[in-house]
Design a protein around this motif. Structure first.
Motif, PDB file in Angstrom:
ATOM      1  N   PRO A 140      -6.775 -18.772  -6.268  1.00  0.00           N
ATOM      2  CA  PRO A 140      -5.575 -18.973  -7.101  1.00  0.00           C
ATOM      3  C   PRO A 140      -4.335 -18.424  -6.429  1.00  0.00           C
ATOM      4  O   PRO A 140      -4.344 -17.327  -5.849  1.00  0.00           O
ATOM      5  N   SER A 141      -3.260 -19.224  -6.469  1.00  0.00           N
ATOM      6  CA  SER A 141      -1.988 -18.778  -5.881  1.00  0.00           C
ATOM      7  C   SER A 141      -1.221 -17.865  -6.823  1.00  0.00           C
ATOM      8  O   SER A 141      -0.402 -17.057  -6.390  1.00  0.00           O
ATOM      9  N   ARG A 142      -1.471 -17.986  -8.117  1.00  0.00           N
ATOM     10  CA  ARG A 142      -0.788 -17.150  -9.101  1.00  0.00           C
ATOM     11  C   ARG A 142      -1.691 -16.000  -9.514  1.00  0.00           C
ATOM     12  O   ARG A 142      -2.862 -16.191  -9.810  1.00  0.00           O
ATOM     13  N   THR A 143      -1.167 -14.812  -9.490  1.00  0.00           N
ATOM     14  CA  THR A 143      -1.902 -13.648  -9.952  1.00  0.00           C
ATOM     15  C   THR A 143      -1.415 -13.263 -11.341  1.00  0.00           C
ATOM     16  O   THR A 143      -0.317 -13.634 -11.765  1.00  0.00           O
ATOM     17  N   ALA A 144      -2.241 -12.505 -12.050  1.00  0.00           N
ATOM     18  CA  ALA A 144      -1.874 -12.088 -13.404  1.00  0.00           C
ATOM     19  C   ALA A 144      -0.601 -11.263 -13.371  1.00  0.00           C
ATOM     20  O   ALA A 144      -0.405 -10.421 -12.494  1.00  0.00           O
ATOM     21  N   GLY A 145       0.265 -11.507 -14.340  1.00  0.00           N
ATOM     22  CA  GLY A 145       1.505 -10.744 -14.408  1.00  0.00           C
ATOM     23  C   GLY A 145       2.615 -11.309 -13.550  1.00  0.00           C
ATOM     24  O   GLY A 145       3.633 -10.637 -13.352  1.00  0.00           O
ATOM     25  N   ASP A 146       2.463 -12.541 -13.033  1.00  0.00           N
ATOM     26  CA  ASP A 146       3.511 -13.173 -12.240  1.00  0.00           C
ATOM     27  C   ASP A 146       4.118 -14.333 -13.029  1.00  0.00           C
ATOM     28  O   ASP A 146       3.573 -14.777 -14.026  1.00  0.00           O
ATOM     29  N   GLY A 147       5.266 -14.843 -12.533  1.00  0.00           N
ATOM     30  CA  GLY A 147       5.873 -16.014 -13.129  1.00  0.00           C
ATOM     31  C   GLY A 147       7.037 -15.692 -14.047  1.00  0.00           C
ATOM     32  O   GLY A 147       7.403 -14.528 -14.243  1.00  0.00           O
ATOM     33  N   PRO A 148       7.641 -16.731 -14.642  1.00  0.00           N
ATOM     34  CA  PRO A 148       8.813 -16.533 -15.518  1.00  0.00           C
ATOM     35  C   PRO A 148       8.538 -15.637 -16.717  1.00  0.00           C
ATOM     36  O   PRO A 148       9.411 -14.867 -17.126  1.00  0.00           O
ATOM     37  N   VAL A 149       7.343 -15.733 -17.293  1.00  0.00           N
ATOM     38  CA  VAL A 149       7.026 -14.874 -18.436  1.00  0.00           C
ATOM     39  C   VAL A 149       7.047 -13.411 -18.014  1.00  0.00           C
ATOM     40  O   VAL A 149       7.549 -12.542 -18.750  1.00  0.00           O
ATOM     41  N   ALA A 150       6.512 -13.134 -16.833  1.00  0.00           N
ATOM     42  CA  ALA A 150       6.520 -11.754 -16.345  1.00  0.00           C
ATOM     43  C   ALA A 150       7.934 -11.259 -16.121  1.00  0.00           C
ATOM     44  O   ALA A 150       8.244 -10.087 -16.382  1.00  0.00           O
ATOM     45  N   VAL A 151       8.819 -12.153 -15.639  1.00  0.00           N
ATOM     46  CA  VAL A 151      10.222 -11.765 -15.447  1.00  0.00           C
ATOM     47  C   VAL A 151      10.869 -11.418 -16.792  1.00  0.00           C
ATOM     48  O   VAL A 151      11.550 -10.395 -16.927  1.00  0.00           O
ATOM     49  N   ALA A 152      10.652 -12.287 -17.781  1.00  0.00           N
ATOM     50  CA  ALA A 152      11.222 -12.028 -19.113  1.00  0.00           C
ATOM     51  C   ALA A 152      10.649 -10.752 -19.717  1.00  0.00           C
ATOM     52  O   ALA A 152      11.375  -9.955 -20.329  1.00  0.00           O
ATOM     53  N   LEU A 181       5.674 -11.675 -26.198  1.00  0.00           N
ATOM     54  CA  LEU A 181       5.343 -12.141 -24.848  1.00  0.00           C
ATOM     55  C   LEU A 181       4.079 -11.501 -24.294  1.00  0.00           C
ATOM     56  O   LEU A 181       3.622 -11.885 -23.209  1.00  0.00           O
ATOM     57  N   ARG A 182       3.529 -10.545 -25.009  1.00  0.00           N
ATOM     58  CA  ARG A 182       2.371  -9.831 -24.467  1.00  0.00           C
ATOM     59  C   ARG A 182       1.200 -10.762 -24.203  1.00  0.00           C
ATOM     60  O   ARG A 182       0.522 -10.653 -23.174  1.00  0.00           O
ATOM     61  N   ASN A 183       0.929 -11.706 -25.096  1.00  0.00           N
ATOM     62  CA  ASN A 183      -0.196 -12.625 -24.919  1.00  0.00           C
ATOM     63  C   ASN A 183      -0.013 -13.513 -23.696  1.00  0.00           C
ATOM     64  O   ASN A 183      -0.901 -13.551 -22.828  1.00  0.00           O
ATOM     65  N   PRO A 184       1.103 -14.245 -23.543  1.00  0.00           N
ATOM     66  CA  PRO A 184       1.246 -15.050 -22.320  1.00  0.00           C
ATOM     67  C   PRO A 184       1.409 -14.206 -21.059  1.00  0.00           C
ATOM     68  O   PRO A 184       1.034 -14.638 -19.971  1.00  0.00           O
ATOM     69  N   TYR A 185       1.950 -12.997 -21.188  1.00  0.00           N
ATOM     70  CA  TYR A 185       2.123 -12.130 -20.011  1.00  0.00           C
ATOM     71  C   TYR A 185       0.777 -11.740 -19.409  1.00  0.00           C
ATOM     72  O   TYR A 185       0.621 -11.700 -18.187  1.00  0.00           O
ATOM     73  N   THR A 186      -0.196 -11.462 -20.243  1.00  0.00           N
ATOM     74  CA  THR A 186      -1.510 -11.061 -19.751  1.00  0.00           C
ATOM     75  C   THR A 186      -2.478 -12.227 -19.636  1.00  0.00           C
ATOM     76  O   THR A 186      -3.621 -12.030 -19.204  1.00  0.00           O
ATOM     77  N   GLY A 187      -2.033 -13.427 -20.018  1.00  0.00           N
ATOM     78  CA  GLY A 187      -2.947 -14.565 -20.007  1.00  0.00           C
ATOM     79  C   GLY A 187      -2.419 -15.757 -19.246  1.00  0.00           C
ATOM     80  O   GLY A 187      -2.311 -15.746 -18.029  1.00  0.00           O
ATOM     81  N   SER A 188      -2.034 -16.782 -19.988  1.00  0.00           N
ATOM     82  CA  SER A 188      -1.730 -18.082 -19.387  1.00  0.00           C
ATOM     83  C   SER A 188      -0.441 -18.112 -18.597  1.00  0.00           C
ATOM     84  O   SER A 188      -0.282 -18.913 -17.685  1.00  0.00           O
ATOM     85  N   GLY A 189       0.529 -17.276 -18.963  1.00  0.00           N
ATOM     86  CA  GLY A 189       1.829 -17.318 -18.309  1.00  0.00           C
ATOM     87  C   GLY A 189       2.746 -18.390 -18.870  1.00  0.00           C
ATOM     88  O   GLY A 189       3.797 -18.667 -18.277  1.00  0.00           O
ATOM     89  N   ASN A 190       2.399 -18.994 -20.014  1.00  0.00           N
ATOM     90  CA  ASN A 190       3.215 -20.032 -20.641  1.00  0.00           C
ATOM     91  C   ASN A 190       3.960 -19.457 -21.844  1.00  0.00           C
ATOM     92  O   ASN A 190       3.366 -18.800 -22.702  1.00  0.00           O
ATOM     93  N   PHE A 191       5.267 -19.739 -21.920  1.00  0.00           N
ATOM     94  CA  PHE A 191       6.073 -19.226 -23.023  1.00  0.00           C
ATOM     95  C   PHE A 191       5.578 -19.721 -24.379  1.00  0.00           C
ATOM     96  O   PHE A 191       5.710 -19.022 -25.387  1.00  0.00           O
ATOM     97  N   ALA A 192       5.005 -20.930 -24.418  1.00  0.00           N
ATOM     98  CA  ALA A 192       4.563 -21.497 -25.696  1.00  0.00           C
ATOM     99  C   ALA A 192       3.497 -20.636 -26.360  1.00  0.00           C
ATOM    100  O   ALA A 192       3.384 -20.607 -27.591  1.00  0.00           O
ATOM    101  N   ASP A 193       2.722 -19.910 -25.569  1.00  0.00           N
ATOM    102  CA  ASP A 193       1.659 -19.089 -26.135  1.00  0.00           C
ATOM    103  C   ASP A 193       2.201 -17.836 -26.824  1.00  0.00           C
ATOM    104  O   ASP A 193       1.416 -17.085 -27.431  1.00  0.00           O
ATOM    105  N   ALA A 194       3.493 -17.605 -26.755  1.00  0.00           N
ATOM    106  CA  ALA A 194       4.068 -16.461 -27.466  1.00  0.00           C
ATOM    107  C   ALA A 194       3.924 -16.612 -28.973  1.00  0.00           C
ATOM    108  O   ALA A 194       3.924 -15.614 -29.703  1.00  0.00           O
ATOM    109  N   PHE A 195       3.798 -17.851 -29.449  1.00  0.00           N
ATOM    110  CA  PHE A 195       3.687 -18.103 -30.883  1.00  0.00           C
ATOM    111  C   PHE A 195       2.265 -18.486 -31.288  1.00  0.00           C
ATOM    112  O   PHE A 195       2.053 -19.037 -32.369  1.00  0.00           O
ATOM    113  N   ASP A 196       1.314 -18.193 -30.412  1.00  0.00           N
ATOM    114  CA  ASP A 196      -0.096 -18.426 -30.724  1.00  0.00           C
ATOM    115  C   ASP A 196      -0.581 -17.283 -31.609  1.00  0.00           C
ATOM    116  O   ASP A 196      -0.687 -16.133 -31.174  1.00  0.00           O
ATOM    117  N   LEU A 197      -0.864 -17.585 -32.883  1.00  0.00           N
ATOM    118  CA  LEU A 197      -1.242 -16.543 -33.829  1.00  0.00           C
ATOM    119  C   LEU A 197      -2.551 -15.869 -33.446  1.00  0.00           C
ATOM    120  O   LEU A 197      -2.714 -14.655 -33.631  1.00  0.00           O
TER     121      LEU A 197
END
Length: 661
Positions: A151-163, A219-235
């Motif tokens: 995998p090229s992306r590691t956990a905690g990287d990407g736009p969600v991690a920046v936010a 943002l904690r859920n997408p930050y530690t998981g998928s890295g997608n902003f949409a998952d911020a509202f995953d109940l």
């Protein structure tokens, strides 16, 4: 209308003479800002694996085990093992193999696995709340081609991690200003509770901390998981976050901020009203009531501030690693010391810029508070640096250590700038005036007593007011004009003193360097500490060869030039004493063949003082070099040095130990 500067007051000289000492102390504290909070995160490191990275085993293992430098949170999907075709071959059952201080997890493999190269991908949440991940390969029987790409992306990287990182930064800054400004008012300048600029400063800091905490929770859920902003509202994901230590800390912080809102209401309500009178003598009963109110605010504010600081200390780096029982309370003290200083300095800057004056006693008290804070900060910061770095070699040989040295250098720059503030602080009293020496400097008429207004202008205002008293809109307009003139006169009085302006600019220069310092600290937040980096460097430093089986090692490299990053895979067959066939492959970070101008290999057996034995493999295909008859005369830990050149001037040497025999 003209304004003249207030006349100097020798009584103020003694007050402002305290400021040079104050400036130097506070500049030193600025250098350590975020040292315990954002900057010193102790990410978990993978210290060992079985099989190890690049190992070639004779038969399929029953399970895969991973060992870490500190506690981690994992689930059934945290360790995945993929065969050469990319099919998952683990059972999905997580095995907790921890024992005492050993942190180890594993997963079972399905029986009957064929020979080939297998990929292990893992992801976990370290005990300091940061996501960590990685991948490596091992082979059964002999290495083979694999369709799996690391995998090229590691956990905690990407736009969600920046936010998420920005929210953390805002949260720490809001906490420092909130706690420090309130402490400045209660301990140093009680009259400041009635000043509108001070009230706005504290309230805005509370809002910033509250909003940042809410953003982090979402943002904690997408930050530690998928890295997608949409998952911020995953109940479902939010529910899972609330069950973790980090989620519980964020919720606790929000509850404590509710208590902080009550504290602010009392501070700027009943307490502030006691300091809005025009210097009238207070009765003994009123004095006792104020003393009781100050005591209650002090105790309550300290408890709330310590509680908010604990939400970081109990969930991040201080809660893990060595000596957590000592590190956590010291981390709380460190955060409170930094906040007392930074928030106090911020309040002082606001007072210098927005409020007509500040009393000598307030400066003296803040100097004492700042000196106490720097003592606490120095002691706790030294201990934390030892915990995170651990050794002199880590200070100079790891990214974390080098960034820490850069941070120390910035400290020197801040102190040097602070030293130049002495001339301004020593002369500040020359522009303060008698109006600033009065106890009730909030009375605007005292600050503008030196302003001369022409008689015609003086007569115009009341006439206009009398003529338009029956017109509410006109009266409101005149009120705004009057307020604007009053504000302009106050600014003229403040800016008429060049020494005060010079001090303000000097302190702002310190703040400019502090921004760079905080940027370095932000990088430190995502950098593996020296102690953990050295532990991880030791992982897989020695590859064990299975008798009569080829041994394979993988070494990442970076020559520093254009297209200078990649990895080399080295295979020795049969991987024993005597003659061996050597194969070297070079690949780009995305797994494509990398044709290099030159590749050199050498072997050294340091225990027997043999070598280096140079080998110059021949190019067999793009990105592939071979050499036959490579002689290893003795068993032992052989060091393999691979030198790669990516251009005429860019080259590097990477190494790894291989146990032969």
């Amino acid at each position: 209308m003209t304004a003249t500067a207030p006349t100097p007051s020798t009584a103020r000289v003694r007050a402002t003479a305290l400021l040079p000492r104050l400036t130097l102390v506070l500049a030193a504290l600025l250098a350590a800002f975020f040292a315990a909070a954002a900057p010193a995160s102790a990410h978990a490191a993978l210290t060992a694996s079985d099989p190890s990275d690049g190992a070639v085993v004779a038969t399929a293992p029953a399970q895969i085990t991973l060992s870490f430098s500190e506690g981690v949170a994992m689930n059934g999907d945290s360790i995945r093992v993929l065969d050469p075709q990319g099919k998952r071959v683990d059972t999905g059952e997580l095995r907790d193999l921890c024992s005492g201080s050993i942190i180890r997890y594993g997963t079972a493999l399905r029986p009957g696995l064929p020979d080939g190269t297998y990929t292990v991908a893992w992801q976990a949440i370290s005990a300091d709340s940061h996501p960590v991940s990685g991948a490596f390969t091992f082979s059964i029987g002999a290495p083979s081609d694999t369709a799996v790409s690391l995998p090229s992306r590691t956990a905690g990287d990407g736009p969600v991690a920046v936010a998420y990182g920005i929210a953390r930064y805002v949260a720490y800054a809001g906490f420092a200003v909130l706690v420090g400004s309130a402490a400045f008012i209660l301990l140093c300048w009680r009259r400041g509770a009635a000043q509108r600029p001070m009230q706005r400063l504290v309230v805005r800091a509370w809002v910033a901390l509250t909003v940042a905490t809410l953003v982090m929770l979402l943002l904690r859920n997408p930050y530690t998981g998928s890295g997608n902003f949409a998952d911020a509202f995953d109940l479902a994901g939010l529910k899972a976050v609330l069950e973790t230590k980090s989620g519980a800390s964020l919720v606790s912080r929000l509850l404590l901020l509710g208590a902080a809102a009550l504290f602010i209401t009392v501070l700027f309500g009943s307490y502030a009203r006691r300091h809005t009178s025009d210097g009238a003598a207070a009765s003994e009963e009123d004095a006792k009531g104020e003393s009781d109110l100050v005591f209650g605010l002090g105790i309550g504010g300290t408890v709330v501030a310590a509680g908010i600081a604990a939400t970081w200390a109990l969930s991040e780096h201080a809660s893990t690693g060595i000596q957590p029982g000592l590190a956590m309370p010291l981390d709380i003290l460190h955060l409170l010391a930094v906040a007392t200083w930074l928030g106090g300095l911020t309040a002082l800057l606001v007072a210098l810029h927005k409020v007509p004056g500040i009393e000598r006693s307030a400066i003296r008290r803040f100097s004492t508070v700042a000196f106490t804070s720097v003592v606490v900060l120095a002691c706790t910061g030294t201990y934390q640096a030892w915990r995170q770095v651990g050794s002199w070699s880590a200070l100079t040989g790891t990214d974390y250590g080098r960034l820490l040295l850069l941070k120390i250098g910035l400290v020197g720059i801040v102190v040097a700038i602070a030293y130049t503030s002495r001339k301004w602080t020593a002369r500040l009293a020359g522009g303060q005036g008698e109006a600033e020496a009065d106890a009730d400097a909030s009375d605007v008429s005292r600050e503008t007593s030196s302003v001369t207004v022409s008689p015609a202008a003086a007569d115009a205002v009341p006439e206009a007011s009398a003529a338009d008293a029956s017109d509410p809109r006109r009266a409101a307009q005149l009120a705004r004009q009057s307020a604007a003139r009053r504000t302009a006169r106050e600014k003229q009085v403040r800016d008429a003193d060049p020494d005060r302006t010079g001090l303000r600019r000097s302190v702002l220069a310190e703040a400019g360097v502090a921004i760079v310092l905080l940027a370095v600290t932000t990088i430190l937040t995502s950098t593996e500490p020296g102690r953990a980096a050295e532990l991880e460097a030791g992982r897989g430093s020695t590859a064990t060869a299975v008798p009569d089986r080829a041994v394979k090692v993988t070494l990442p490299f970076d020559t520093g030039g254009e297209n200078g990053k990649g990895s080399v895979r080295l295979q020795m067959d049969p991987g024993r004493t005597g003659a061996n066939a050597l194969h070297v492959w070079a690949e780009t970070p995305d797994g494509k063949p990398l044709d290099l101008p030159e590749v050199r290999v050498s072997f050294t057996l340091e225990a027997k003082e043999i070598g280096p034995l140079p080998v110059l493999p021949e190019r067999a295909a793009p990105g592939h070099w071979t050499a036959s008859g490579v002689q290893l005369p003795l068993t032992g830990d052989w060091r393999i040095d691979v030198t790669v050149r990516t251009s005429d001037i860019d080259q590097t040497t990477v190494q790894k130990n291989v146990k032969i025999g």
